[in-house]
Design a protein around this motif. Structure first.
Motif, PDB file in Angstrom:
ATOM      1  N   ASP A   6       0.834  -1.208   0.000  1.00  0.00           N
ATOM      2  CA  ASP A   6       0.000   0.000   0.000  1.00  0.00           C
ATOM      3  C   ASP A   6       0.865   1.252   0.000  1.00  0.00           C
ATOM      4  N   GLU A   7       1.881   1.266   0.830  1.00  0.00           N
ATOM      5  CA  GLU A   7       2.757   2.436   0.935  1.00  0.00           C
ATOM      6  C   GLU A   7       4.028   2.182   0.142  1.00  0.00           C
ATOM      7  N   GLN A   8       4.304   3.068  -0.799  1.00  0.00           N
ATOM      8  CA  GLN A   8       5.484   2.954  -1.649  1.00  0.00           C
ATOM      9  C   GLN A   8       6.213   4.297  -1.618  1.00  0.00           C
ATOM     10  N   LYS A   9       7.437   4.290  -1.123  1.00  0.00           N
ATOM     11  CA  LYS A   9       8.168   5.542  -0.936  1.00  0.00           C
ATOM     12  C   LYS A   9       9.157   5.796  -2.064  1.00  0.00           C
ATOM     13  N   ASP A  10       9.283   7.042  -2.444  1.00  0.00           N
ATOM     14  CA  ASP A  10      10.348   7.537  -3.338  1.00  0.00           C
ATOM     15  C   ASP A  10      10.367   6.900  -4.724  1.00  0.00           C
ATOM     16  N   LEU A  11       9.237   6.382  -5.198  1.00  0.00           N
ATOM     17  CA  LEU A  11       9.256   5.763  -6.515  1.00  0.00           C
ATOM     18  C   LEU A  11       9.536   6.766  -7.629  1.00  0.00           C
ATOM     19  N   GLN A  12       9.031   7.997  -7.497  1.00  0.00           N
ATOM     20  CA  GLN A  12       9.296   8.989  -8.541  1.00  0.00           C
ATOM     21  C   GLN A  12      10.793   9.290  -8.621  1.00  0.00           C
ATOM     22  N   THR A  13      11.490   9.285  -7.490  1.00  0.00           N
ATOM     23  CA  THR A  13      12.940   9.488  -7.485  1.00  0.00           C
ATOM     24  C   THR A  13      13.639   8.303  -8.135  1.00  0.00           C
ATOM     25  N   ALA A  14      13.188   7.093  -7.808  1.00  0.00           N
ATOM     26  CA  ALA A  14      13.787   5.888  -8.385  1.00  0.00           C
ATOM     27  C   ALA A  14      13.660   5.886  -9.906  1.00  0.00           C
ATOM     28  N   ILE A  15      12.507   6.283 -10.424  1.00  0.00           N
ATOM     29  CA  ILE A  15      12.319   6.345 -11.877  1.00  0.00           C
ATOM     30  C   ILE A  15      13.254   7.393 -12.470  1.00  0.00           C
ATOM     31  N   SER A  16      13.381   8.524 -11.824  1.00  0.00           N
ATOM     32  CA  SER A  16      14.266   9.589 -12.313  1.00  0.00           C
ATOM     33  C   SER A  16      15.730   9.157 -12.309  1.00  0.00           C
ATOM     34  N   ASP A  17      16.093   8.218 -11.433  1.00  0.00           N
ATOM     35  CA  ASP A  17      17.475   7.707 -11.373  1.00  0.00           C
ATOM     36  C   ASP A  17      17.842   6.853 -12.586  1.00  0.00           C
ATOM     37  N   GLU A  18      16.846   6.332 -13.309  1.00  0.00           N
ATOM     38  CA  GLU A  18      17.019   5.558 -14.540  1.00  0.00           C
ATOM     39  C   GLU A  18      17.767   4.229 -14.346  1.00  0.00           C
ATOM     40  N   ARG A  19      17.787   3.734 -13.115  1.00  0.00           N
ATOM     41  CA  ARG A  19      18.378   2.416 -12.836  1.00  0.00           C
ATOM     42  C   ARG A  19      17.787   1.923 -11.517  1.00  0.00           C
ATOM     43  N   ILE A  20      17.056   0.807 -11.576  1.00  0.00           N
ATOM     44  CA  ILE A  20      16.405   0.258 -10.390  1.00  0.00           C
ATOM     45  C   ILE A  20      16.871  -1.182 -10.197  1.00  0.00           C
ATOM     46  N   THR A  21      17.214  -1.508  -8.952  1.00  0.00           N
ATOM     47  CA  THR A  21      17.538  -2.882  -8.593  1.00  0.00           C
ATOM     48  C   THR A  21      16.379  -3.449  -7.786  1.00  0.00           C
ATOM     49  N   PHE A  22      15.861  -4.573  -8.259  1.00  0.00           N
ATOM     50  CA  PHE A  22      14.803  -5.291  -7.553  1.00  0.00           C
ATOM     51  C   PHE A  22      15.458  -6.406  -6.746  1.00  0.00           C
ATOM     52  N   VAL A  23      15.027  -6.566  -5.509  1.00  0.00           N
ATOM     53  CA  VAL A  23      15.588  -7.575  -4.608  1.00  0.00           C
ATOM     54  C   VAL A  23      14.457  -8.466  -4.127  1.00  0.00           C
ATOM     55  N   GLY A  24      14.591  -9.756  -4.373  1.00  0.00           N
ATOM     56  CA  GLY A  24      13.612 -10.731  -3.907  1.00  0.00           C
ATOM     57  C   GLY A  24      14.206 -11.559  -2.781  1.00  0.00           C
ATOM     58  N   ASP A  25      13.673 -11.412  -1.589  1.00  0.00           N
ATOM     59  CA  ASP A  25      14.089 -12.230  -0.450  1.00  0.00           C
ATOM     60  C   ASP A  25      13.095 -13.368  -0.320  1.00  0.00           C
ATOM     61  N   PHE A  26      13.600 -14.608  -0.411  1.00  0.00           N
ATOM     62  CA  PHE A  26      12.709 -15.763  -0.358  1.00  0.00           C
ATOM     63  C   PHE A  26      13.204 -16.779   0.665  1.00  0.00           C
ATOM     64  N   ASP A  27      12.263 -17.582   1.143  1.00  0.00           N
ATOM     65  CA  ASP A  27      12.573 -18.643   2.101  1.00  0.00           C
ATOM     66  C   ASP A  27      12.752 -19.951   1.342  1.00  0.00           C
ATOM     67  N   MET A  28      13.957 -20.524   1.453  1.00  0.00           N
ATOM     68  CA  MET A  28      14.179 -21.823   0.846  1.00  0.00           C
ATOM     69  C   MET A  28      13.834 -22.887   1.881  1.00  0.00           C
ATOM     70  N   LEU A  29      13.065 -23.875   1.458  1.00  0.00           N
ATOM     71  CA  LEU A  29      12.560 -24.891   2.372  1.00  0.00           C
ATOM     72  C   LEU A  29      13.374 -26.181   2.333  1.00  0.00           C
ATOM     73  N   GLU A  30      14.443 -26.216   1.538  1.00  0.00           N
ATOM     74  CA  GLU A  30      15.327 -27.380   1.476  1.00  0.00           C
ATOM     75  C   GLU A  30      16.622 -27.052   2.210  1.00  0.00           C
ATOM     76  N   ASP A  31      17.366 -28.097   2.588  1.00  0.00           N
ATOM     77  CA  ASP A  31      18.633 -27.894   3.295  1.00  0.00           C
ATOM     78  C   ASP A  31      19.658 -27.159   2.444  1.00  0.00           C
ATOM     79  N   GLU A  32      19.784 -27.582   1.188  1.00  0.00           N
ATOM     80  CA  GLU A  32      20.784 -26.971   0.307  1.00  0.00           C
ATOM     81  C   GLU A  32      20.411 -27.187  -1.152  1.00  0.00           C
TER      82      GLU A  32
END
Length: 173
Positions: free
Chosen positions: A128-154
């Motif tokens: 719902d709340e998204q901060k500084d997206l207009q600045t991020a677009i103006s920067d012309e380079r965005i890194t997306f980070v996906g943090d996920f839970d792995m359910l296997e040992d390795e």
């Protein structure tokens, strides 16, 4: 009579001032190309991180706009990931997507509260709340980070998701 004329003139002046100060904006829906959201193996049980970078120019995003492009507002409308077809895939739980650019802090933009299965497409719940997206677009380079839970040992291979983000961007004319 003079008082009514003076009042009407003041009201007309105020209306003209309000219209001359209003900013004309235009909304655009922009979808990223399919990005490789990649976690480099080996991966272990618990939290793991995948990243993807989107580089662009404002001129490429808005070819019909002339002169200096000013971003007024921006928000994420949808986030989708898809597991790669035919790829071996570990057991993965929920995922949180965040984004960062040169001049913005890491901002959470979505949550997938589901176990991720091979050969499926998933749509995230957008924050719902998204901060500084207009600045991020103006920067012309965005890194997306996906943090996920792995359910296997390795898991010793890389894990790659296809990521696509749709944004609503409001520009000033």
């Amino acid at each position: 009579m003079y008082h009514n004329l003076k009042m009407a003139g003041s009201s007309l002046l105020l209306i003209c001032f309000m219209f001359s100060c209003s900013v004309n904006t235009e909304k655009h829906e922009i979808t990223t190309p399919v990005l490789d959201l990649k976690a480099v193996g080996p991966l272990f049980e618990g939290s793991n991180t995948a990243t993807a970078t989107w580089e662009f120019t404002l001129e490429d995003l808005f070819p019909n706009l002339e002169e200096n492009i000013k971003i007024e507002k921006a928000k994420v409308k949808s986030i989708q990931i898809q597991t790669r077809e035919g790829m071996d895939f570990p057991k993965i739980g929920k995922m949180v997507i965040e984004m960062k650019s040169k001049y913005t802090d890491m901002t959470k933009i979505g949550l997938l509260d589901d176990n991720i299965q091979p050969n499926k497409k998933y749509t995230f719940q957008v924050a719902d709340e998204q901060k500084d997206l207009q600045t991020a677009i103006s920067d012309e380079r965005i890194t997306f980070v996906g943090d996920f839970d792995m359910l296997e040992d390795e898991y010793y291979e890389d894990v790659i998701f296809d990521l696509q983000v749709t944004l609503e961007i409001e520009t000033r004319n």
